[in-house]
Enzyme design. Sequence first.
Site, PDB file in Angstrom:
ATOM      1  N   SER A  20       0.826  -1.215   0.000  1.00  0.00           N
ATOM      2  CA  SER A  20       0.000   0.000   0.000  1.00  0.00           C
ATOM      3  C   SER A  20       0.858   1.263   0.000  1.00  0.00           C
ATOM      4  CB  SER A  20      -0.914   0.021   1.224  1.00  0.00           C
ATOM      5  OG  SER A  20      -1.560   1.274   1.301  1.00  0.00           O
ATOM      6  N   THR A  67      -8.712  -2.150   2.890  1.00  0.00           N
ATOM      7  CA  THR A  67      -8.463  -2.657   1.546  1.00  0.00           C
ATOM      8  C   THR A  67      -8.733  -4.155   1.499  1.00  0.00           C
ATOM      9  OG1 THR A  67      -6.877  -2.647  -0.274  1.00  0.00           O
ATOM     10  CG2 THR A  67      -5.923  -2.875   1.927  1.00  0.00           C
ATOM     11  N   LYS A  71     -13.073  -5.038   2.490  1.00  0.00           N
ATOM     12  CA  LYS A  71     -13.903  -3.890   2.105  1.00  0.00           C
ATOM     13  C   LYS A  71     -15.414  -4.147   2.236  1.00  0.00           C
ATOM     14  CE  LYS A  71     -11.492  -0.964  -1.088  1.00  0.00           C
ATOM     15  NZ  LYS A  71     -11.427  -0.477  -2.465  1.00  0.00           N
ATOM     16  N   ASP A  83     -24.656   6.470   2.267  1.00  0.00           N
ATOM     17  CA  ASP A  83     -25.430   5.972   1.117  1.00  0.00           C
ATOM     18  C   ASP A  83     -24.511   5.448   0.024  1.00  0.00           C
ATOM     19  OD1 ASP A  83     -27.704   6.682   2.381  1.00  0.00           O
ATOM     20  OD2 ASP A  83     -28.093   8.495   1.192  1.00  0.00           O
ATOM     21  N   ASP A 108     -13.943   5.975  -2.994  1.00  0.00           N
ATOM     22  CA  ASP A 108     -13.359   5.605  -4.299  1.00  0.00           C
ATOM     23  C   ASP A 108     -14.073   6.323  -5.447  1.00  0.00           C
ATOM     24  OD1 ASP A 108     -11.302   3.931  -3.518  1.00  0.00           O
ATOM     25  OD2 ASP A 108     -12.527   2.116  -3.606  1.00  0.00           O
ATOM     26  N   GLY A 134     -14.574  -4.283 -16.910  1.00  0.00           N
ATOM     27  CA  GLY A 134     -14.432  -4.847 -15.571  1.00  0.00           C
ATOM     28  C   GLY A 134     -15.701  -4.710 -14.761  1.00  0.00           C
ATOM     29  N   GLY A 136     -15.401  -5.656 -11.070  1.00  0.00           N
ATOM     30  CA  GLY A 136     -14.971  -5.940  -9.699  1.00  0.00           C
ATOM     31  C   GLY A 136     -15.296  -4.762  -8.786  1.00  0.00           C
ATOM     32  N   ALA A 138     -13.619  -2.036  -7.948  1.00  0.00           N
ATOM     33  CA  ALA A 138     -13.364  -0.687  -8.471  1.00  0.00           C
ATOM     34  C   ALA A 138     -14.450  -0.306  -9.477  1.00  0.00           C
ATOM     35  CB  ALA A 138     -11.982  -0.639  -9.118  1.00  0.00           C
ATOM     36  N   GLY A 246      -4.295   6.443 -13.291  1.00  0.00           N
ATOM     37  CA  GLY A 246      -5.010   5.997 -12.090  1.00  0.00           C
ATOM     38  C   GLY A 246      -4.484   6.577 -10.786  1.00  0.00           C
TER      39      GLY A 246
END
Length: 278
Positions: A20, A67, A71, A83, A108, A134, A136, A138, A246
Amino acid sequence: MNDENRISLAGVIGLPVAHSRSPQLHNYWLGKYGIRGHYVPLNVKHGDLEDAIGTLPKLGFVGVNVTIPHKETVLWLADLVTDRAALIGAANTLIFRSDGKLHADNTDGYGFVENLRQNAPNWIPASGPTAVLGSGGAARAVVASLVEIGVPEIRISNRTRGRADALRSEFGARVRVFEWLQAGKMMAGAKLVVNATSLGMEGRPDFQVPLAALSPDTVVNDLVYTPLRTPLLQYAAKLGCVTVDGLGMLLYQAAPAFERWFNTRPDVDEETRRVLLG
Ligand code: NAP
């Protein structure tokens, strides 16, 4: 202990957490703003999660980032869930409140949107479709944010089709699912393309989605930040697209957490990027 002698602690819990970059970032901000505190990586096994979260506030922790793999589980332990965390189905930030309550949030999506606002200011969410690769954790945060900011059509493709279908049933009719083998076709007419898979990341398989339908007026955002200039971003930049890496999402998602814990809104600037790049 009076306030002057108080040392506030924060950290990141996960397994593993050695990789991290959050400690570098938060400790830099603590130093920059002259706050007496430390941010530490905490390896926490699944079976120890509840005990750890119960103990940390007693040790002086004001909150933690969360993480993989905790999560989703932390939502069950929280007294209050925002929310946006409930919508995403995961939390990345916990606040240990002075009344003893555990508050779970997810920043995020905020980080994702703020990164685009700062680095692709001409992208207008309502101007057309966004294509997301994707489905997942993220991608869930990305799709929830895209719905919230008014993107009219969100195209999703994922290797495991069922996970993309689940996003469609949760986020509604604005979401269109494409077969993984047709993922390249999603890019035709898209105003924004987001890679939310781990493809192209160091040590992971190459990014091999066909990009022939990408046009120069599409903004391309890769959530992968190791390497910073991914093969997808390199290809898109050569084509003339505005590209967004990113790292900005990682920086911007951290700022509201730092503010909640330490009562100071930190700056996100070039120096902060340099700190994160080590
Ligand atoms: P995750 O929940 O494990 O999801 C991984 C995604 O990648 C899934 O959609 C998965 O598809 C897909 N994938 C993995 N290997 C694949 C392959 N060989 N072929 C096709 N698809 C493949 O991970 P995550 O948390 O969503 O993270 C995804 C990426 O975003 C990671 O690279 C992570 O570092 C990055 N990320 C960046 C930020 C930031 O702040 N910039 C924040 C969060 C995540 P299946 O469903 O088929 O397995």
